[in-house]
Design an enzyme around this catalytic site. Sequence first.
Site, PDB file in Angstrom:
ATOM      1  N   TRP A   1       0.876  -1.084  -0.011  1.00  0.00           N
ATOM      2  CA  TRP A   1      -0.108   0.146   0.118  1.00  0.00           C
ATOM      3  C   TRP A   1       0.906   1.132   0.090  1.00  0.00           C
ATOM      4  O   TRP A   1       0.766   2.186  -0.737  1.00  0.00           O
ATOM      5  CB  TRP A   1      -0.978  -0.149   1.172  1.00  0.00           C
ATOM      6  CG  TRP A   1      -1.877  -1.074   0.725  1.00  0.00           C
ATOM      7  CD1 TRP A   1      -2.112  -2.110   1.359  1.00  0.00           C
ATOM      8  CD2 TRP A   1      -3.151  -0.906  -0.140  1.00  0.00           C
ATOM      9  NE1 TRP A   1      -3.142  -2.785   0.714  1.00  0.00           N
ATOM     10  CE2 TRP A   1      -3.947  -2.088  -0.181  1.00  0.00           C
ATOM     11  CE3 TRP A   1      -3.505   0.153  -0.863  1.00  0.00           C
ATOM     12  CZ2 TRP A   1      -5.022  -2.288  -0.842  1.00  0.00           C
ATOM     13  CZ3 TRP A   1      -4.729   0.210  -1.687  1.00  0.00           C
ATOM     14  CH2 TRP A   1      -5.272  -1.257  -1.705  1.00  0.00           C
TER      15      TRP A   1
ATOM     16  N   ASP B   1      -1.885   6.408   6.285  1.00  0.00           N
ATOM     17  CA  ASP B   1      -2.846   5.569   5.751  1.00  0.00           C
ATOM     18  C   ASP B   1      -3.248   4.767   6.835  1.00  0.00           C
ATOM     19  O   ASP B   1      -2.597   3.631   7.012  1.00  0.00           O
ATOM     20  CB  ASP B   1      -2.489   5.043   4.451  1.00  0.00           C
ATOM     21  CG  ASP B   1      -3.513   3.991   3.934  1.00  0.00           C
ATOM     22  OD1 ASP B   1      -4.320   3.843   4.332  1.00  0.00           O
ATOM     23  OD2 ASP B   1      -3.134   3.450   2.707  1.00  0.00           O
TER      24      ASP B   1
ATOM     25  N   LYS C   1     -13.085  -1.629   5.779  1.00  0.00           N
ATOM     26  CA  LYS C   1     -12.454  -2.656   6.520  1.00  0.00           C
ATOM     27  C   LYS C   1     -13.063  -2.511   8.029  1.00  0.00           C
ATOM     28  O   LYS C   1     -13.320  -3.585   8.386  1.00  0.00           O
ATOM     29  CB  LYS C   1     -11.011  -2.636   6.568  1.00  0.00           C
ATOM     30  CG  LYS C   1     -10.154  -2.889   5.172  1.00  0.00           C
ATOM     31  CD  LYS C   1      -8.975  -2.124   4.741  1.00  0.00           C
ATOM     32  CE  LYS C   1      -8.754  -2.058   3.165  1.00  0.00           C
ATOM     33  NZ  LYS C   1      -8.448  -3.463   2.581  1.00  0.00           N
TER      34      LYS C   1
END
Lengths: 368, 368
Positions: free
Chosen positions: B101, B175, B199
């Site tokens: 990511w 993030d 999530k």
Amino acid sequence: MTRPFNFSAGPANLPEEVLQQAAAEMLDWHGSGMGVMEMSHRGKEFISIYENAEADFRSLMAVPNNFKILFMQGGGLAENAIVPLNLSRGASADFIVTGSWSDKSQKEARKYCDVQVAATNESSGHTSLPAAATWQLRREASYVHVCTNETIHGVEFHALPDLKALGSDAPLVIDFSSHVASRPVDWSRVGLAFGGAQKNLGPAGVTLVVVREDLLGHALPACPSAFNYKIVADSESMYNTPPTYAIYIAGLTFQWLKRQKEGELAGIAAMEQRNQTKAQRLYEAIDQSQFYVNKVDKECRSRMNVPFFLRDESRNEAFLAGAKMRGLLQLKGHKSVGGMRASIYNAMPMAGVEALIDYMQEFEQKLA
Amino acid sequence: MTRPFNFSAGPANLPEEVLQQAAAEMLDWHGSGMGVMEMSHRGKEFISIYENAEADFRSLMAVPNNFKILFMQGGGLAENAIVPLNLSRGASADFIVTGSWSDKSQKEARKYCDVQVAATNESSGHTSLPAAATWQLRREASYVHVCTNETIHGVEFHALPDLKALGSDAPLVIDFSSHVASRPVDWSRVGLAFGGAQKNLGPAGVTLVVVREDLLGHALPACPSAFNYKIVADSESMYNTPPTYAIYIAGLTFQWLKRQKEGELAGIAAMEQRNQTKAQRLYEAIDQSQFYVNKVDKECRSRMNVPFFLRDESRNEAFLAGAKMRGLLQLKGHKSVGGMRASIYNAMPMAGVEALIDYMQEFEQKLA
């Protein structure tokens, strides 16, 4: 119990059958043991939902095979930047300004390219459409942008402009947010169409983009990857996690649309006939009254968004309060226009329009 | 009937109570006669849903008043562009690369500014964290980006870096998509935090951005208005139509989080303790086995995403098939890593982790 009739301009009412099915499947979609919100977007369950939604929209709207159907995020206002980021090539674009939405579009596009307003109905207070023959199109424009239904001003193009006949080879970009799937689209005249789902297709949070393949692949370097049409198309709208639940609800709405029938007609043709009838009845009721008025030229009145005014505006609050008591919701006009607005999208049944007309007549008579 | 346990990395399982309430309110929210999907985002009903969601997240996560909470669209991958469009000022940014990511983030940011990878764990195969003392931070960087939980590699920062102590005045961008609301955040170390909801917070399609007010107002000219943090903040996330239903589900999830208790602990503190216990049990079961292995350094193992491998990978398909039979879903590892991955977000109860451990042990014993 009957639900109230909800005339919101968007997010707007959804077919009751769609909501019933969504509620029933909330915790367990088709025996998968998962709700749709809980599924990996890369699992076979969601992939099937996605593929069916894409195929159903394509067949419903007769989208040709040389167009990609993308499910994106950000709504029409994000597309106002995403379209020039992808199509302008940093050169120029022409805009037809017919109300608030096309005006916002041309202002945002100025960040990315040379923008010209090629025609506008501003002098009429956005109650007419400028004749295509008067449009000042530039030969070098990368695209021509038209908002085919202005949600706030209630102005609709009942036929798409034929740019070729106007001497232009530029692709036509249409913002069809507020009348998508209410009528057929002549794709032979379109390069790209975009629309937020929250008026006629489903919940807010998913944007439908239908784009001719030859327009892909020319994004400006500054275009975020998640909003690069080519990247989105190549990854089947799964470069980033798509708004899965919104796509599922849109898919249920597409299935509902496919089931619709009016006499011999089915699907979008049936919807179009029903929408024509609904709008005609409401405009007739307004025009025949001395109490209500709609200011839009008859030939470009929207079938979806019907703004109207009480001639005596001191009655506005009483009108809205009485409507709410009768289960007629969200009739207040947009703040920039005032008055009332009845949005009568696909999911608004004829009974809702009739209930509104009955109430309008009673309200008028009571004061007579 | 018990629902299966869904270990998807995202979109992921949601609390059953949240789904039950959403199903019950689908056609009529609080007697309004409208489902949440059907409400105008500017009406008082949705405004109350929005304001409660914002206030609940703020109180849950103890977000200070000098931070704005924004509900945006596009997910983490869109933020990879939106963050540099808003914060980089076209200058430079430093990235700590600890897995897929953060690597995607630094690649996307290169479109907008001068990017430096200030530290990376690549040589370890993304199974460790580079010590903060080794980070090569640049004095002039506009911000420093860290992915605080790498969903794919299962690496988590258990404390946020203190950039000031490292001699940097740059704001820290985190993030926190895949562990948001699973533990407290030390906001004194943060300039901006972003996370897709799918999530730990709700459905895909809404992105939470928490941004310190002094970082607003410096967007590049190319930044689309819909993704300009200042415009979004000034309009209370209603510049464009927000993803209303996704915000509503996130709001229900925030309320569920507030109700959670573990002994004396409540809310996020209770969640954190439960998450610690869940992760500890699962890692212990893996470490004590000769059959399963997790390759991540013990001090940076994620509490949310537990990738593990069968030492005999020829058993993978049998393991997954048996798990599915037992109602243990979506355990297949990410394709870039292989093996298995159990995502055990807030909504995964201890019983789910225990059922997984039981199954793992039985599977191992059957083959012994």
